[in-house]
Design an enzyme around this catalytic site. Structure first.
Site, PDB file in Angstrom:
ATOM      1  CG  HIS A 288      12.344  11.971 -10.084  1.00  0.00           C
ATOM      2  ND1 HIS A 288      11.289  11.286  -9.560  1.00  0.00           N
ATOM      3  CD2 HIS A 288      13.454  11.385  -9.569  1.00  0.00           C
ATOM      4  CE1 HIS A 288      11.712  10.314  -8.783  1.00  0.00           C
ATOM      5  NE2 HIS A 288      13.044  10.358  -8.754  1.00  0.00           N
TER       6      HIS A 288
ATOM      7  CG  HIS B 107      12.114  13.190  -5.623  1.00  0.00           C
ATOM      8  ND1 HIS B 107      13.055  13.515  -6.565  1.00  0.00           N
ATOM      9  CD2 HIS B 107      12.494  12.002  -5.104  1.00  0.00           C
ATOM     10  CE1 HIS B 107      13.965  12.562  -6.613  1.00  0.00           C
ATOM     11  NE2 HIS B 107      13.648  11.637  -5.741  1.00  0.00           N
TER      12      HIS B 107
ATOM     13  CB  CYS C 169      23.590  -2.625  -4.221  1.00  0.00           C
ATOM     14  SG  CYS C 169      23.009  -1.463  -5.486  1.00  0.00           S
TER      15      CYS C 169
ATOM     16  CB  CYS D 257      20.462  -0.503  -2.904  1.00  0.00           C
ATOM     17  SG  CYS D 257      19.625  -1.124  -4.334  1.00  0.00           S
TER      18      CYS D 257
ATOM     19  CB  CYS E 265      21.928  -4.295  -7.854  1.00  0.00           C
ATOM     20  SG  CYS E 265      20.449  -3.648  -7.080  1.00  0.00           S
TER      21      CYS E 265
ATOM     22  CG  HIS F 218      20.339   0.306  -8.811  1.00  0.00           C
ATOM     23  ND1 HIS F 218      20.067  -0.052  -7.519  1.00  0.00           N
ATOM     24  CD2 HIS F 218      19.873   1.561  -8.975  1.00  0.00           C
ATOM     25  CE1 HIS F 218      19.481   0.951  -6.907  1.00  0.00           C
ATOM     26  NE2 HIS F 218      19.342   1.940  -7.761  1.00  0.00           N
TER      27      HIS F 218
ATOM     28  CE  LYS G 253      12.056   1.860 -11.365  1.00  0.00           C
ATOM     29  NZ  LYS G 253      13.261   1.324 -10.892  1.00  0.00           N
TER      30      LYS G 253
ATOM     31  CE  LYS H  21      17.413  11.779 -14.877  1.00  0.00           C
ATOM     32  NZ  LYS H  21      18.027  10.939 -13.856  1.00  0.00           N
TER      33      LYS H  21
HETATM   34  N1  MSP Z   1      16.956   8.852   0.930  1.00  0.00           N
HETATM   35  C1  MSP Z   1      16.073   7.766   0.875  1.00  0.00           C
HETATM   36  C2  MSP Z   1      14.943   7.952   1.857  1.00  0.00           C
HETATM   37  C3  MSP Z   1      15.359   8.183   3.274  1.00  0.00           C
HETATM   38  S1  MSP Z   1      13.996   8.494   4.298  1.00  0.00           S
HETATM   39  C4  MSP Z   1      14.594   8.448   5.837  1.00  0.00           C
HETATM   40  C5  MSP Z   1      15.487   7.617  -0.521  1.00  0.00           C
HETATM   41  N2  MSP Z   1      15.531   8.680  -1.309  1.00  0.00           N
HETATM   42  S2  MSP Z   1      14.996   8.753  -2.814  1.00  0.00           S
HETATM   43  O1  MSP Z   1      15.485   9.999  -3.322  1.00  0.00           O
HETATM   44  O2  MSP Z   1      15.338   7.591  -3.537  1.00  0.00           O
HETATM   45  O3  MSP Z   1      13.461   8.911  -2.726  1.00  0.00           O
HETATM   46  C6  MSP Z   1      12.627   7.806  -2.673  1.00  0.00           C
HETATM   47  C7  MSP Z   1      11.188   8.276  -2.605  1.00  0.00           C
HETATM   48  O4  MSP Z   1      10.873   9.114  -3.719  1.00  0.00           O
HETATM   49  C8  MSP Z   1      10.186   7.178  -2.704  1.00  0.00           C
HETATM   50  O5  MSP Z   1       9.970   6.501  -1.521  1.00  0.00           O
HETATM   51  C9  MSP Z   1       8.965   7.959  -3.111  1.00  0.00           C
HETATM   52  O6  MSP Z   1       8.483   8.670  -2.007  1.00  0.00           O
HETATM   53  C10 MSP Z   1       9.546   8.904  -4.132  1.00  0.00           C
HETATM   54  N3  MSP Z   1       9.570   8.311  -5.468  1.00  0.00           N
HETATM   55  C11 MSP Z   1      10.664   8.057  -6.238  1.00  0.00           C
HETATM   56  N4  MSP Z   1      10.276   7.581  -7.459  1.00  0.00           N
HETATM   57  C12 MSP Z   1       8.951   7.505  -7.504  1.00  0.00           C
HETATM   58  C13 MSP Z   1       8.001   7.181  -8.502  1.00  0.00           C
HETATM   59  N5  MSP Z   1       8.320   6.798  -9.726  1.00  0.00           N
HETATM   60  N6  MSP Z   1       6.694   7.310  -8.171  1.00  0.00           N
HETATM   61  C14 MSP Z   1       6.287   7.756  -6.937  1.00  0.00           C
HETATM   62  N7  MSP Z   1       7.152   8.068  -5.996  1.00  0.00           N
HETATM   63  C15 MSP Z   1       8.481   7.867  -6.190  1.00  0.00           C
HETATM   64  O7  MSP Z   1      15.011   6.547  -0.838  1.00  0.00           O
END
Ligand code: MSP
Length: 687
Positions: free
Chosen positions: A18, A21, A137, A140, A161, A164, A318, A321
């Site tokens: 999304h 990422h 959790c 998490c 949590c 969540h 925030k 979905k």
């Molecule tokens: N798998 C772990 C990270 C392991 S790193 C060794 C993880 N994954 S995640 O899919 O949840 O991705 C989290 C990351 O996605 C956040 O730290 C950020 O970089 C990005 N984002 C997820 N949602 C976001 C927003 N709404 N806004 C900006 N970035 C966000 O945690």
């Protein structure tokens, strides 16, 4: 050697990509391009985190193996990186890391072995075996302490949590522990002596006060019986490594830690330490756990850990979905250029703080800053060079005998004024960029756009063109504008690679702004007499009303103003964030079937074996995971919906030639078989 290593988090392979990422990838990509442009050999990592209970669960829900689930999600991630110009083919990342790669297993096992031999700064064993009982959790993937969960309303219920809002699992099991509690002083000393280690400073303060509050030892393994999808603990395969231990280590295994082949291909010593870009949501893992693991293993700490904020919807909520306020990557891709998206992300979010993302704001910025700003400056300058200077770059100097004449028009005859201005802006820009203050840096670049625009408007080249005696004055104005465009293309290349390259080409320049170090730019290097190329608009204006009406009228595509439109589905549970075309749907052959027989399968308490008539010569043999909810006898004679063109696969040695369609709801994913209330013949197609 001058090298640089930048990473994004590796994203969970349990849900589809999304905007969040995409955002961290855009930032990392921009940083990597800026470094490469300065001649620094750069390595850029992104990828997926593919182990752990969440992936196991998502796979189970979707009827896939964990590896299939990871592959499925990765295919969406790589589609995204390609569409948004972030993959290797587009000059983006160097590796799409996956924790299921065998070399990663080797490297992470090596790190574990090293730490298990290590002593903490306080002289204890860094890893020890203990017993853990706590509230866990699953989403998490961590145990929660008392201040991290919501106490239950009714006694006896599990706490929930805070993030969540889902019930926590009580977990009690044998576990290996990392003695994090012995690392508080060491970590604080790193953060005190290296104030830039965790950025921005307000995040550093948060981390420091968390550490000062006392650290608890960290459970770093789960019994294989509870989490099997992960890296086995070296020497004790009854345990699976804690997913964060496994995931964080990807940053070093990717470049060769613990694996000869990767070491040769990339080089650990060459690129480590890294700059880690992360969302503030996962700062603690990167700024506390990860440095502690590295300290224990005697490995150099990262260059820095930089936390950015979160994207919220236009109303500051925030994105989720359930609220229906997410930004759809498919919509972004369809209506907006990659450069406009990159510009918006970097300009709109003050790096570190939360930002708001909305389609309307994106269109507004694309129109005002890009189409009417940089794009317009470029096309008006180049069009005038084509018209008044026969498509050749004019001279930037006014001959002595024309100086007085030029002065009378009000044009500054001293070229160092504009040169000095842009040099100063460039220095500021580079410094702000190096500090990751992208929004400020872009403001600085736009001060150049405004200044040059004003220079043109004040000089009125269209009037100068009417007077043959002012030919040189006209030329100087246009030269300055064109030379500024060259500088802007170089400065803005990391943010907008496509547009920069396009303007560069239209200026008639060879090569690419990607190869020009902005700190080495010299005023006046744009060659007089060189032919410019055909002038084309780089940022077409966007019709806001039209685009917004298309976006909002799309099926269930949410925008700032539309109402939530979400149904809880299986697809939703595995994180479907994009929509398909009708042709995609047509690929699924859904047929009406009638159950002829149904029976349980010995030793498979979830599966039923059915024969289903879908109007073919032979009935289909279909296995369905519904035995816990349906008595086989009651299914006989029932009309059902079958996915008829699903690739047959074997379950428990029996071939399943299709799938029964069912809704799935609740925590446990209870299936409810789809049926018909009216008469319908077997084999009829659902459309
Ligand atoms: N798998 C772990 C990270 C392991 S790193 C060794 C993880 N994954 S995640 O899919 O949840 O991705 C989290 C990351 O996605 C956040 O730290 C950020 O970089 C990005 N984002 C997820 N949602 C976001 C927003 N709404 N806004 C900006 N970035 C966000 O945690």
């Amino acid at each position: 050697m001058n090298t640089f290593y930048v990473t994004t988090p590796i994203y969970y392979a349990n849900s589809l990509p999304h905007l969040g990422h995409l955002y961290t990838m855009i930032v990392a990509d921009t940083v990597a391009r800026a470094k490469r442009q300065r001649g620094i050999e750069t390595y850029f990592l992104t990828g997926t985190d593919e182990h752990g209970i969440n992936i196991e669960r998502a796979a189970q829900k979707a009827g896939r193996t964990p590896q299939e689930q990871a592959d499925y999600v990765v295919s969406y991630f790589t589609k995204m990186t390609s569409e948004f110009g972030l993959d290797t083919a587009h000059g983006g990342y160097d590796i799409f890391m996956r924790t299921t790669k065998p070399f990663h297993y080797e490297g992470v096992s090596e790190l574990w072995r090293r730490i298990s031999k290590a002593k903490t700064p306080k002289g204890n064993n860094a890893i020890y075996k203990g017993h853990y009982e706590g509230w866990f959790c699953a989403p998490c993937a961590e145990y929660k302490t008392e201040d991290e969960y919501q106490k239950p309303k009714n006694e006896g219920d599990p706490p929930t949590c805070l993030i969540h809002d889902t019930p926590l699992d009580r977990v009690s099991e044998e576990s290996y522990f990392f003695r994090l509690s012995d690392y508080d002083e060491a970590l604080l000393s790193v953060m005190e002596t290296r104030p830039d280690f965790v950025r921005p400073d307000y995040r550093r303060n948060e981390v420091m006060s968390f550490v000062r509050g006392g650290l608890q030892d960290l459970s770093v393994s789960r019994l294989k019986t509870s989490v099997s999808w992960g890296v086995p603990v070296p020497g004790d395969p009854a345990h699976t490594m804690y997913v964060w231990f496994d995931a964080l280590t990807n940053y070093i295994t990717a470049i060769g830690f613990g694996n000869e082949e990767r070491q040769k291909a990339v080089g650990f010593e060459k690129f480590w330490p890294a700059l880690h870009l992360v969302g503030k949501d996962i700062l603690r893992f990167h700024a506390v756990y990860w440095p502690a693991f590295l300290l224990a293993a005697g490995i150099e700490l990262p260059r820095a850990i930089v936390a950015h904020g979160m994207w919220l919807d236009p109303n500051g909520r925030k994105m989720s979905k359930t609220l229906g306020n997410t930004i759809e990557l498919d919509v972004l891709n369809k209506y907006f250029s990659n450069d406009a998206i990159r510009y918006f992300c970097l300009r709109e979010m003050v790096f570190g703080q939360d930002g708001r993302f909305g389609y309307e704001a994106l269109i507004d910025r694309a129109n005002s800053d890009l189409a009417s700003g940089w794009g317009n400056l470029s096309s008006r300058t180049l069009t005038m060079i084509a018209r008044y200077c026969d498509s050749r770059i004019p001279s930037g100097l006014i001959p002595e005998d024309k100086l007085l004449l030029a002065k009378r028009t009000g044009v500054d005859t001293d070229e160092t004024t504009v040169a000095g201005f842009i040099e100063h802006a460039r220095d500021q820009f580079v410094q702000q960029f190096d500090n990751l203050a992208f929004s400020k840096a872009l403001e600085t670049a736009w001060s150049v756009v405004a200044r040059i625009d004003k220079m043109i408007t004040d000089a009125k080249p269209w009037d100068l063109a009417k007077d043959e005696n002012q030919k040189q004055t006209l030329g100087v104005v246009l030269y300055r504008a064109a030379e500024s465009l060259r500088w802007l293309s170089v400065m803005l290349y990391p943010v907008m690679p496509e547009a920069s390259q396009a303007i560069w080409k239209q200026l008639g320049l060879d090569g690419s702004p990607a190869q020009v170090d902005p700190t080495q730019l010299k005023w006046g290097e744009l060659k007089e007499g060189a032919a410019i190329a055909e002038v084309q608009p780089v940022f077409p204006r966007m019709d806001k009303a039209k685009i917004m009406s298309e976006i909002t009228s799309g099926p269930e595509i949410s925008t700032e103003s539309s109402a939530p439109a979400v149904h809880a589905t299986q697809a939703d549970a595995v994180g479907i964030t994009s929509f398909i075309e009708i042709d995609d749907f047509a690929k699924v052959d859904l047929r009406v079937g009638q159950v002829l027989s149904a029976e349980r399968i010995p030793k498979a308490d979830k599966l039923l074996l059915m024969k289903v008539d879908i109007g073919e010569e032979q009935p289909r043999q279909i296995l369905a995971g519904i035995a816990q909810y349906y008595e086989p006898e009651k299914l006989i004679g029932r009309k059902v919906v079958i996915v008829a063109n699903l690739k047959p696969r074997k379950l428990r040695g029996l071939e399943s030639q299709g799938m029964v369609v069912a809704a799935s709801y609740g925590e446990e994913g209870r299936p409810v078989i789809a049926t018909f209330t009216e008469d319908v013949p077997n084999g009829a197609r659902l459309k």
